[in-house]
Write a protein that holds these residues in place. Structure first.
Motif, PDB file in Angstrom:
ATOM      1  N   THR A   1      -1.208  13.140   5.577  1.00 30.78           N
ATOM      2  CA  THR A   1      -0.948  14.284   4.529  1.00 30.78           C
ATOM      3  C   THR A   1      -1.101  15.549   5.398  1.00 30.78           C
ATOM      4  O   THR A   1      -1.462  16.635   4.649  1.00 30.78           O
ATOM      5  CB  THR A   1      -2.095  14.340   3.522  1.00 30.78           C
ATOM      6  OG1 THR A   1      -3.458  13.937   3.984  1.00 30.78           O
ATOM      7  CG2 THR A   1      -1.444  12.961   2.563  1.00 30.78           C
TER       8      THR A   1
ATOM      9  N   ARG B   1      -5.634   8.598   3.574  1.00 32.22           N
ATOM     10  CA  ARG B   1      -4.846   9.867   3.797  1.00 32.22           C
ATOM     11  C   ARG B   1      -5.729  10.968   4.675  1.00 32.22           C
ATOM     12  O   ARG B   1      -7.004  10.659   4.712  1.00 32.22           O
ATOM     13  CB  ARG B   1      -4.556  10.310   2.316  1.00 32.22           C
ATOM     14  CG  ARG B   1      -5.613  11.049   1.561  1.00 32.22           C
ATOM     15  CD  ARG B   1      -5.079  11.480   0.121  1.00 32.22           C
ATOM     16  NE  ARG B   1      -6.373  11.870  -0.653  1.00 32.22           N
ATOM     17  CZ  ARG B   1      -6.916  12.962  -0.596  1.00 32.22           C
ATOM     18  NH1 ARG B   1      -6.937  14.029   0.220  1.00 32.22           N
ATOM     19  NH2 ARG B   1      -7.997  13.095  -1.473  1.00 32.22           N
TER      20      ARG B   1
ATOM     21  N   ILE C   1      -1.819  11.999  -2.763  1.00 27.96           N
ATOM     22  CA  ILE C   1      -0.980  12.407  -1.743  1.00 27.96           C
ATOM     23  C   ILE C   1      -0.157  13.795  -1.894  1.00 27.96           C
ATOM     24  O   ILE C   1      -0.104  14.488  -0.938  1.00 27.96           O
ATOM     25  CB  ILE C   1       0.120  11.281  -1.570  1.00 27.96           C
ATOM     26  CG1 ILE C   1      -0.701   9.933  -1.090  1.00 27.96           C
ATOM     27  CG2 ILE C   1       1.109  11.601  -0.553  1.00 27.96           C
ATOM     28  CD1 ILE C   1       0.072   8.625  -1.549  1.00 27.96           C
TER      29      ILE C   1
END
Length: 295
Positions: A85, A125, A150
């Motif tokens: 990310t 992430r 996300i």
């Protein structure tokens, strides 16, 4: 009201895939784990790639066309979405949409397949400065929250990527066997990652999906092209120069070869995609390769 991200993922699955194809996709997913405990569920039409040993010959004789037995898991498995990310994933993909949209489609598709099979889905992430882990759960509402996480975390003003940090987190903190779907930015993998990936591959099933960059040399000359790494605007006369175009294409080819070499060396099945429309076939291809490797 904002459309649910999972609804968008499902729409791509149902628009681009007929029932038989969906059955094949789900069958490929179910067969990925080694030694999975299965119980008989029902019958479906035979499709190329099915195991001959799964054909129900008595039912086939009555039906006049091949039928195979379908099974369901008697125990839950664990699927971890590992998503880059960093700000690079907020840039444009080869198909023109944000790369994070491609990542969300891939994560949503694999998560949806897992949820349909009663499996648990989690998320790791992060970027160069932080790694965030979301616990394993099995509901569609949970999967929707993961996809929104996300989406919210991937911004143009975010930090740079460092996928090694997220993979290191898994090495340090996860002891149970997982299916890892890694969605990565289109950057050259440091060869130092090889040992880390080999360690992960010993314990886990790994599917690796790289989201390809938009080609700045092919952008409409009337549009602005910005490098998100440093927010530098690329002058039109530079990106339309024939020598620059050739040099960029060569650099991409070399980076792709280097990345493929690292993943191949670690024994990890991988694929490249340039748009969310590529994701369905890409995931099917990865699952099929993983199933064949697991024999």
């Amino acid at each position: 009201m904002t459309t649910r991200l999972l609804t968008r993922v499902k729409s791509k699955l149902f628009v681009h895939s007929r029932r038989r194809s969906r059955n094949v996709l789900e069958g490929e997913f179910a067969s990925v784990f080694h030694g999975r405990s299965l119980d008989y569920d029902d019958l479906r039409d035979y499709v190329p790639g099915d195991e001959v040993r799964d054909i129900d010959w008595k039912a086939t004789a009555r039906h006049t066309s091949p039928l195979v037995r379908r099974y369901v898991a008697t125990r839950k498995q664990n699927v971890m979405l590992v998503i880059d990310t960093g700000r690079g994933m907020a840039a444009a993909a080869r198909g023109g949409e944000p790369k994070k949209s491609v990542a969300i489609t891939a994560a949503g598709l694999v998560g949806y397949l897992a949820q349909r099979h009663g499996d648990l889905v989690g998320l790791v992430r992060g970027d160069a400065t932080s790694t965030v882990a979301h616990e394993l759960r099995g509901s569609e509402a949970h999967l929707e929250r993961l996809l929104r996480a996300i989406d919210a975390a991937t911004t143009l003003d975010g930090e740079a990527s460092n996928l090694a940090a997220q993979l290191q987190w898994i090495v340090r903190n996860v002891r149970r066997r997982l299916l890892l779907l890694v969605v990565a930015d289109d950057v050259e993998l440091d060869t130092a990652l090889s040992d880390l990936l080999r360690r992960l591959h010993v314990q886990h099933e790994i599917l690796w999906l790289t989201v390809e960059d938009a080609d700045p040399t092919s952008v409409d000359p009337d549009r602005t092209a910005v490098d998100v790494a440093d927010h530098y605007t690329i002058p039109t006369f530079v990106r339309t120069n024939a020598a620059v175009k050739a040099a960029y294409a060569q650099a991409v080819a070399e980076r792709t070869r280097a990345t493929n070499a690292v993943l191949d060396g670690a024994g990890i099945n991988h694929i490249r995609v340039g748009s969310s429309d590529d994701v369905l076939l890409a995931v099917f291809t990865l699952l099929e390769r993983q199933r064949r490797a697991s024999r």
